[in-house]
Design an enzyme around this catalytic site. Structure first.
Site, PDB file in Angstrom:
ATOM      1  N   ILE A   1     -52.774  33.738   8.429  1.00  0.00           N
ATOM      2  CA  ILE A   1     -51.467  33.309   7.918  1.00  0.00           C
ATOM      3  C   ILE A   1     -51.685  32.277   6.821  1.00  0.00           C
ATOM      4  CG2 ILE A   1     -51.155  31.575   9.773  1.00  0.00           C
ATOM      5  CD1 ILE A   1     -48.062  32.441   9.435  1.00  0.00           C
TER       6      ILE A   1
ATOM      7  N   PRO B   1     -52.541  24.018  -2.228  1.00  0.00           N
ATOM      8  CA  PRO B   1     -53.176  22.778  -2.683  1.00  0.00           C
ATOM      9  C   PRO B   1     -52.176  21.625  -2.771  1.00  0.00           C
ATOM     10  CG  PRO B   1     -53.949  24.641  -3.987  1.00  0.00           C
ATOM     11  CD  PRO B   1     -52.880  25.172  -3.076  1.00  0.00           C
TER      12      PRO B   1
ATOM     13  N   ALA C   1     -49.035  21.610  -1.119  1.00  0.00           N
ATOM     14  CA  ALA C   1     -48.025  21.614  -0.048  1.00  0.00           C
ATOM     15  C   ALA C   1     -48.647  22.049   1.272  1.00  0.00           C
ATOM     16  CB  ALA C   1     -46.871  22.557  -0.409  1.00  0.00           C
TER      17      ALA C   1
ATOM     18  N   GLU D   1     -47.214  28.102  18.080  1.00  0.00           N
ATOM     19  CA  GLU D   1     -48.481  27.693  17.467  1.00  0.00           C
ATOM     20  C   GLU D   1     -48.919  26.334  18.022  1.00  0.00           C
ATOM     21  OE1 GLU D   1     -48.559  28.215  13.225  1.00  0.00           O
ATOM     22  OE2 GLU D   1     -50.058  26.647  12.934  1.00  0.00           O
TER      23      GLU D   1
ATOM     24  N   ARG E   1     -79.232  11.469  33.117  1.00  0.00           N
ATOM     25  CA  ARG E   1     -79.818  10.449  32.246  1.00  0.00           C
ATOM     26  C   ARG E   1     -79.858   9.104  32.980  1.00  0.00           C
ATOM     27  NH1 ARG E   1     -82.946   9.519  27.771  1.00  0.00           N
ATOM     28  NH2 ARG E   1     -82.374   7.508  26.858  1.00  0.00           N
TER      29      ARG E   1
ATOM     30  N   GLY F   1     -74.988   8.466  24.333  1.00  0.00           N
ATOM     31  CA  GLY F   1     -75.880   7.675  23.495  1.00  0.00           C
ATOM     32  C   GLY F   1     -76.320   8.468  22.277  1.00  0.00           C
TER      33      GLY F   1
ATOM     34  N   GLU G   1     -48.518  13.027  12.609  1.00  0.00           N
ATOM     35  CA  GLU G   1     -47.369  12.321  12.013  1.00  0.00           C
ATOM     36  C   GLU G   1     -46.160  13.255  11.965  1.00  0.00           C
ATOM     37  OE1 GLU G   1     -50.492  12.395  10.625  1.00  0.00           O
ATOM     38  OE2 GLU G   1     -51.001  10.429  11.388  1.00  0.00           O
TER      39      GLU G   1
HETATM   40  C1  FAD Z   1     -59.742  23.876   9.501  1.00  0.00           C
HETATM   41  C2  FAD Z   1     -58.360  24.097   8.992  1.00  0.00           C
HETATM   42  C3  FAD Z   1     -57.755  25.333   9.175  1.00  0.00           C
HETATM   43  C4  FAD Z   1     -56.474  25.570   8.671  1.00  0.00           C
HETATM   44  N1  FAD Z   1     -55.914  26.814   8.803  1.00  0.00           N
HETATM   45  C5  FAD Z   1     -54.741  27.077   8.173  1.00  0.00           C
HETATM   46  C6  FAD Z   1     -54.204  28.414   8.144  1.00  0.00           C
HETATM   47  O1  FAD Z   1     -54.792  29.336   8.726  1.00  0.00           O
HETATM   48  N2  FAD Z   1     -53.053  28.624   7.464  1.00  0.00           N
HETATM   49  C7  FAD Z   1     -52.387  27.631   6.831  1.00  0.00           C
HETATM   50  O2  FAD Z   1     -51.346  27.895   6.239  1.00  0.00           O
HETATM   51  N3  FAD Z   1     -52.854  26.361   6.838  1.00  0.00           N
HETATM   52  C8  FAD Z   1     -54.016  26.069   7.492  1.00  0.00           C
HETATM   53  N4  FAD Z   1     -54.516  24.785   7.470  1.00  0.00           N
HETATM   54  C9  FAD Z   1     -53.785  23.746   6.755  1.00  0.00           C
HETATM   55  C10 FAD Z   1     -53.142  22.712   7.659  1.00  0.00           C
HETATM   56  O3  FAD Z   1     -52.065  23.271   8.364  1.00  0.00           O
HETATM   57  C11 FAD Z   1     -52.758  21.522   6.790  1.00  0.00           C
HETATM   58  O4  FAD Z   1     -53.976  20.896   6.389  1.00  0.00           O
HETATM   59  C12 FAD Z   1     -51.875  20.520   7.516  1.00  0.00           C
HETATM   60  O5  FAD Z   1     -50.593  21.048   7.753  1.00  0.00           O
HETATM   61  C13 FAD Z   1     -51.726  19.208   6.720  1.00  0.00           C
HETATM   62  O6  FAD Z   1     -51.337  19.474   5.405  1.00  0.00           O
HETATM   63  P1  FAD Z   1     -52.155  18.803   4.178  1.00  0.00           P
HETATM   64  O7  FAD Z   1     -53.596  19.070   4.420  1.00  0.00           O
HETATM   65  O8  FAD Z   1     -51.568  19.287   2.927  1.00  0.00           O
HETATM   66  O9  FAD Z   1     -51.937  17.262   4.333  1.00  0.00           O
HETATM   67  P2  FAD Z   1     -50.739  16.429   3.679  1.00  0.00           P
HETATM   68  O10 FAD Z   1     -49.451  17.117   3.940  1.00  0.00           O
HETATM   69  O11 FAD Z   1     -51.090  16.124   2.260  1.00  0.00           O
HETATM   70  O12 FAD Z   1     -50.796  15.099   4.528  1.00  0.00           O
HETATM   71  C14 FAD Z   1     -51.657  13.988   4.229  1.00  0.00           C
HETATM   72  C15 FAD Z   1     -51.320  12.878   5.226  1.00  0.00           C
HETATM   73  O13 FAD Z   1     -49.962  12.491   5.039  1.00  0.00           O
HETATM   74  C16 FAD Z   1     -49.283  12.569   6.263  1.00  0.00           C
HETATM   75  N5  FAD Z   1     -47.879  12.964   6.058  1.00  0.00           N
HETATM   76  C17 FAD Z   1     -47.407  14.016   5.364  1.00  0.00           C
HETATM   77  N6  FAD Z   1     -46.076  14.070   5.437  1.00  0.00           N
HETATM   78  C18 FAD Z   1     -45.693  12.998   6.184  1.00  0.00           C
HETATM   79  C19 FAD Z   1     -44.428  12.484   6.628  1.00  0.00           C
HETATM   80  N7  FAD Z   1     -43.276  13.108   6.334  1.00  0.00           N
HETATM   81  N8  FAD Z   1     -44.421  11.372   7.385  1.00  0.00           N
HETATM   82  C20 FAD Z   1     -45.582  10.730   7.693  1.00  0.00           C
HETATM   83  N9  FAD Z   1     -46.787  11.167   7.320  1.00  0.00           N
HETATM   84  C21 FAD Z   1     -46.848  12.274   6.576  1.00  0.00           C
HETATM   85  C22 FAD Z   1     -50.017  13.637   7.064  1.00  0.00           C
HETATM   86  O14 FAD Z   1     -49.779  13.535   8.440  1.00  0.00           O
HETATM   87  C23 FAD Z   1     -51.457  13.336   6.683  1.00  0.00           C
HETATM   88  O15 FAD Z   1     -51.936  12.288   7.474  1.00  0.00           O
HETATM   89  C24 FAD Z   1     -55.772  24.522   8.011  1.00  0.00           C
HETATM   90  C25 FAD Z   1     -56.376  23.276   7.858  1.00  0.00           C
HETATM   91  C26 FAD Z   1     -57.646  23.057   8.333  1.00  0.00           C
HETATM   92  C27 FAD Z   1     -58.275  21.697   8.118  1.00  0.00           C
END
Ligand code: FAD
Length: 392
Positions: A124, A129, A131, A242, A268, A339, A367
């Protein structure tokens, strides 16, 4: 603590899953951790064992088993005897239901049999990058061109991104409405669809996580899932399940870390006695036991609620934030009790510690979970909500 939600049938299923994982998955895990990807064959073998999309109707080759406890068992056994990098539950219950619940009979006929056999691997693609947490900020565009949609944009961090054959892709269809999204079925080999490299990451090393690119991809109308203006609403509907899946995985991972640590600290010795016998170790382990039991009881209750169609997004968010933070705390404390050995790759706790970190980020960060819970308590600071309250 003894759990009370499983019957004999479930226990028989658990045994058979364990045997399958020990025979077909466990022996490959170290290799997959090195290569950064699970063999496609693993999905096919899971399909042969009836472990793919168990909920799917028999007419498509499924078992018609809606009971979520079977998926919960699969997730738990994967944490103990497989590897959480094997994205089977993502295939089964995170993505599959989009086809099952939104797909037309023709779409189901076209795609479900391959998914059930483990030949068509699902992913999915929501995150972009620019959003991730902010789903309404999705920029990928799908323009209605009459007999097809034209898809442009890119996605990132997509699990099963390299192995995947069929992706549910969220893209904007109504430019002026932040919630105007559609869901599109993008197939391997479609012109203009390309994948980036397999991204290197801290944990979940066996899972392929990749960027996806869409340049003028022609999506036939037959590959639109549901109403192309209601994608945002659909995503919100499916996200509760999910989050329950992540919660199930987090408690199971915490339990697996505790078991591995109990074994280690009994063997240990330091200062002439097993590490397990220091008061600090015993108290830490007692705290872990207690909190895992509390979390497991909560999750088990939600699994039963979900079976009855009563899982609310707010309570699913509570489970996700609580269990993923528990997993982070338990794996950290367990590593400390190992350790220096805990820092070494040959001890599973180091991998569990690294794997745990993502549970607080993906499927909605801690968050965002707290946002959902607080909004459910009537604490919604968004301007529209404030406006609504004023005029009420
Ligand atoms: C290993 C891995 C697998 C993944 N697999 C999928 C996948 O299969 N499909 C898919 O679509 N996505 C996938 N993701 C993406 C994942 O769902 C997103 O990384 C996640 O939703 C966070 O979005 P972001 O990385 O853009 O962080 P950001 O949205 O940029 O957030 C950065 C920080 O700001 C905080 N923040 C953002 N908005 C708010 C708010 N309103 N209030 C307070 N704090 C806030 C966040 O909590 C975070 O600490 C995957 C990510 C990883 C690391």
């Amino acid at each position: 603590m003894e759990r009370n939600i499983f019957d004999t049938e479930h226990e028989i299923f658990r045994d058979s899953v364990r045997r399958f994982l020990e025979a077909e998955i466990r022996p490959n895990v170290d290799r997959w951790l090195d290569t950064g990807i699970v063999d496609r064959e693993a999905f096919r073998k899971a399909g042969d064992h009836g472990l793919c999309l168990m909920w799917a109707e028999e007419e498509y080759g499924g078992l018609g088993v809606e009971d979520f406890r079977y998926e919960q068992i699969l997730i738990e056994e994967m944490a103990h005897h497989g590897d959480p990098g094997f994205g089977l539950s993502l295939h089964n219950r995170l993505v599959g239901p989009y086809l099952g619940k939104l797909g037309t009979p023709e779409q189901k006929q076209r795609f479900l049999p391959g998914c059930i056999r483990g030949e068509t691997i699902l992913g999915i693609a929501m995150s972009e990058p620019s959003a991730g947490s902010d789903v309404a900020g999705i920029r990928s565009r799908a323009e209605d061109k009459g007999d097809h949609f034209l898809l442009n944009g890119s996605k990132t961090y997509i699990s099963n991104g390299i192995n995947g054959d069929l992706f549910v892709v969220a893209a904007r269809t109504v430019p002026e409405n932040p919630h105007g999204l559609g869901l599109f079925l993008v197939e391997r080999g479609m012109d203009g669809f390309r994948r980036g490299r397999n991204l290197k990451k801290l944990g979940l090393k066996a899972q392929d996580t990749a960027e996806l690119f869409f340049d003028d991809v022609r999506i036939p109308k037959e590959n639109v899932l549901g109403d192309p203006r209601k994608g945002f609403y659909y995503l919100m509907q499916f996200l509760a399940e999910e989050r329950l899946i992540v919660a199930c995985g987090s408690v199971a991972a915490a339990e697996a870390a505790l078991q591995a640590t109990l074994e280690y600290v009994r063997e240990r010795s330091a200062f002439g006695r097993p590490v397990a016998m220091f008061q600090n170790s015993r108290f830490k382990l007692a705290d872990m036991r207690t909190r895992i039991d509390v979390a497991q009881t909560f999750v088990d209750r939600l699994v039963m609620d979900h079976n009855q169609g009563k899982l609310s997004p707010e309570v699913a968010a509570e489970a996700k934030v609580f269990c993923s933070e528990l997993e982070g705390w338990v794996t950290d404390e367990c590593l400390q009790l190992h350790g220096g050995a805990g820092y070494m790759d040959e001890y599973p706790i180091s991998r569990m510690y690294a794997n745990a970190r993502v549970s607080r980020i993906y499927a909605g960060s801690s968050e965002i979970m707290r946002e959902i819970i607080a909004r459910g308590m009537g604490l919604d600071p968004r301007p529209a909500a404030a406006e609504q309250r004023k005029s009420a």
